[in-house]
Enzyme design. Sequence first.
Site, mmCIF file in Angstrom:
data_model
loop_
_atom_site.group_PDB
_atom_site.id
_atom_site.type_symbol
_atom_site.label_atom_id
_atom_site.label_comp_id
_atom_site.label_asym_id
_atom_site.label_seq_id
_atom_site.Cartn_x
_atom_site.Cartn_y
_atom_site.Cartn_z
ATOM 1 N N ASN A 181 -42.939 6.491 -19.028
ATOM 2 C CA ASN A 181 -44.583 6.460 -18.558
ATOM 3 C C ASN A 181 -44.629 6.179 -16.877
ATOM 4 O OD1 ASN A 181 -45.049 3.964 -19.034
ATOM 5 N ND2 ASN A 181 -46.859 3.511 -18.973
ATOM 6 N N GLU A 191 -42.470 -6.434 -21.846
ATOM 7 C CA GLU A 191 -43.756 -5.787 -21.354
ATOM 8 C C GLU A 191 -43.983 -5.062 -22.292
ATOM 9 O OE1 GLU A 191 -44.944 -7.206 -18.233
ATOM 10 O OE2 GLU A 191 -43.405 -7.862 -17.472
ATOM 11 N N CYS A 207 -49.867 1.070 -18.883
ATOM 12 C CA CYS A 207 -50.028 -0.200 -19.753
ATOM 13 C C CYS A 207 -51.162 -0.433 -19.240
ATOM 14 C CB CYS A 207 -49.195 -1.045 -19.736
ATOM 15 S SG CYS A 207 -48.421 -1.405 -18.143
HETATM 16 P P1 NAD Z 1 -41.677 2.581 -27.320
HETATM 17 O O1 NAD Z 1 -41.470 1.756 -27.066
HETATM 18 O O2 NAD Z 1 -41.307 3.669 -27.797
HETATM 19 O O3 NAD Z 1 -40.132 2.901 -26.034
HETATM 20 C C1 NAD Z 1 -39.845 2.409 -25.187
HETATM 21 C C2 NAD Z 1 -38.169 2.930 -25.091
HETATM 22 O O4 NAD Z 1 -37.390 1.583 -26.202
HETATM 23 C C3 NAD Z 1 -37.137 3.752 -24.548
HETATM 24 O O5 NAD Z 1 -36.320 3.620 -24.489
HETATM 25 C C4 NAD Z 1 -36.942 3.867 -26.848
HETATM 26 O O6 NAD Z 1 -36.136 4.642 -27.083
HETATM 27 C C5 NAD Z 1 -36.004 2.220 -26.588
HETATM 28 N N1 NAD Z 1 -36.226 2.054 -28.400
HETATM 29 C C6 NAD Z 1 -36.685 2.767 -29.279
HETATM 30 N N2 NAD Z 1 -36.845 2.204 -30.719
HETATM 31 C C7 NAD Z 1 -35.686 1.360 -29.560
HETATM 32 C C8 NAD Z 1 -35.345 0.224 -30.195
HETATM 33 N N3 NAD Z 1 -34.855 0.229 -32.098
HETATM 34 N N4 NAD Z 1 -34.422 -1.020 -29.958
HETATM 35 C C9 NAD Z 1 -35.215 -1.201 -29.200
HETATM 36 N N5 NAD Z 1 -35.069 -0.099 -27.684
HETATM 37 C C10 NAD Z 1 -35.533 1.181 -28.240
HETATM 38 O O7 NAD Z 1 -42.675 2.779 -25.836
HETATM 39 P P2 NAD Z 1 -42.549 3.952 -24.949
HETATM 40 O O8 NAD Z 1 -43.604 5.179 -25.750
HETATM 41 O O9 NAD Z 1 -41.571 4.946 -24.478
HETATM 42 O O10 NAD Z 1 -44.172 3.890 -23.800
HETATM 43 C C11 NAD Z 1 -44.699 2.846 -24.294
HETATM 44 C C12 NAD Z 1 -45.242 2.110 -24.303
HETATM 45 O O11 NAD Z 1 -45.198 0.990 -23.524
HETATM 46 C C13 NAD Z 1 -46.933 2.224 -24.498
HETATM 47 O O12 NAD Z 1 -46.938 0.553 -25.568
HETATM 48 C C14 NAD Z 1 -47.157 0.788 -23.449
HETATM 49 O O13 NAD Z 1 -48.649 -0.727 -23.179
HETATM 50 C C15 NAD Z 1 -45.841 0.087 -23.150
HETATM 51 N N6 NAD Z 1 -45.795 -0.307 -22.055
HETATM 52 C C16 NAD Z 1 -45.404 -1.307 -20.840
HETATM 53 C C17 NAD Z 1 -45.518 -1.788 -19.700
HETATM 54 C C18 NAD Z 1 -46.060 -3.227 -19.720
HETATM 55 O O14 NAD Z 1 -45.927 -3.385 -18.623
HETATM 56 N N7 NAD Z 1 -46.784 -3.598 -20.523
HETATM 57 C C19 NAD Z 1 -45.211 -0.665 -19.035
HETATM 58 C C20 NAD Z 1 -45.723 0.302 -19.057
HETATM 59 C C21 NAD Z 1 -45.130 0.912 -20.254
#
Ligand code: NAD
Length: 476
Positions: free
Chosen positions: A152, A248, A282
């Site tokens: 995002n 996060e 987020c």
């Molecule tokens: P996601 O969890 O689907 O993916 C995040 C990352 O994890 C990607 O690079 C993905 O390829 C990787 N990933 C997927 N499976 C994995 C595994 N088994 N092991 C390790 N890595 C793996 O999230 P998204 O859809 O890209 O992003 C949206 C989410 O991120 C929302 O839940 C949002 O709230 C969260 N977010 C949190 C913050 C924060 O600061 N708290 C900031 C931005 C986004």
Amino acid sequence: MKLLIGGLWADAASGREEDVTSPFDGSVVGSVALAGREDVDRALDAATEGARAWRRTPAHQRMQVLLRAAALADERAEAIAQTISAEAGKAIGEARGEASRSGELIRLAAFEGTQLYGDSLPLDANPGTGFDKVGFTVRQPVGVVVAITPFNYPSLLVLHKVAPALAAGNAVVLKPARTTPLTALALAACFVDAGLPEGVLSVLTGAGGELGDALVSDPRVNKISFTGSTPVGTRITQLAGVKKLSLELGASCPVIVLPDADIDAAAAAVALGGFVNAGQVCISVQRVITHPTIAGDFLDALVPRVERITTGDPRSTDTAMGTLITEQEAERVERSIRAAVRDGATVLTGGERDGAVISPAVVSGVDPASPFSQDELFGPAVAVSTAADWQSAIAQANGTAYGLGAGIFTSDVSGAVRAVRELDTGTIHINWTPLWRADLMPYGGLKGSGIGKEGPRSAVAEMTDVKTVILHGRPW
Ligand code: NAD
């Protein structure tokens, strides 16, 4: 584009590649190498070597490399913005805003890397033999950091990990989101072109599950810094073993609007905070909790503002809100809004889908216990509910598994102070929504929203180990 393995551009061992497409019209934006387990091995071997050399590089020299990378990120900001907009569907104005913060974020981290102070220990304050000794702490880089980032904010969320990790003297293996790899590679090029030594930075593009599992479970890794969804974060905790971990994660951020608030100001802030980046933030406003006596006025002020948010082609400067990251994500948000209506809520505006675009929605009469409040929506809709008194408003705000950010609108200072004490969130905004971030501030969630804090100063602290040193004199 190739992978970056230990600072050198390389094909995937398998030779496989995949296209990156625009969520707006499906056009091909570029292509990237598909890394596999062999590439994980190559990157971690390089990082292990690179970490040894980089930690011996004096902090002022590390800072110079980062400052050069920051200057390159400034120079390339427009190209980075175009890449963000193309691969993420982010409206170009928002993408430019994100890209323009990249250089400054690297500079903030570069400075923090020179601030690895320790403590002097007053050992004689304990009864015993402390008086003839001198004690202090030193900080040193943890070694190999794995950074895993979401789609995002494909520039800022990469830099919030990579820049502090490098500034503190670590080697980094970055795995960006599969949907937004090109931005990550463009940023990595800034560090490589700035003269970052070989071994120190790798970028592995490809499937999250396969690469993620291999990276987080590998014993060569000293620290995992993950931003993404709560389910993936939870899986990482199960696979990581004994490693330093920052998470996060997701959220369902609330805003409370009290009867003594400036209703118009609150509505204007929510019309922004719920819809920036199509609600895929987020710290997006997901829930608004109002007092029943002002709910009508608040909605009257909010709905027309939300209806003025323009949607469409992310490349156009006339578009305020772009697409969701994929059409499937837009379908998921559409289903969530329909389910809220089945649970008794009313859609006052928006919620219609056109491909990957969802029109900005305001949904009122939402049951705080329903999935529409409880689960992270990550889409352009705000759920409005009511609470009859202060205490129940706070209870409703705190009543989810998450605890990332919250906002409260009130003109009563005492009530605001009380809210600061009672809201269980990592960030609290008085008279604004949670959707505001200065890159230097400590940032991270409580409860299911994560572990640890980012922001360059906090991240540098979390990407270094503290060692305690005691000099033993002879008793005298
Ligand atoms: P996601 O969890 O689907 O993916 C995040 C990352 O994890 C990607 O690079 C993905 O390829 C990787 N990933 C997927 N499976 C994995 C595994 N088994 N092991 C390790 N890595 C793996 O999230 P998204 O859809 O890209 O992003 C949206 C989410 O991120 C929302 O839940 C949002 O709230 C969260 N977010 C949190 C913050 C924060 O600061 N708290 C900031 C931005 C986004």
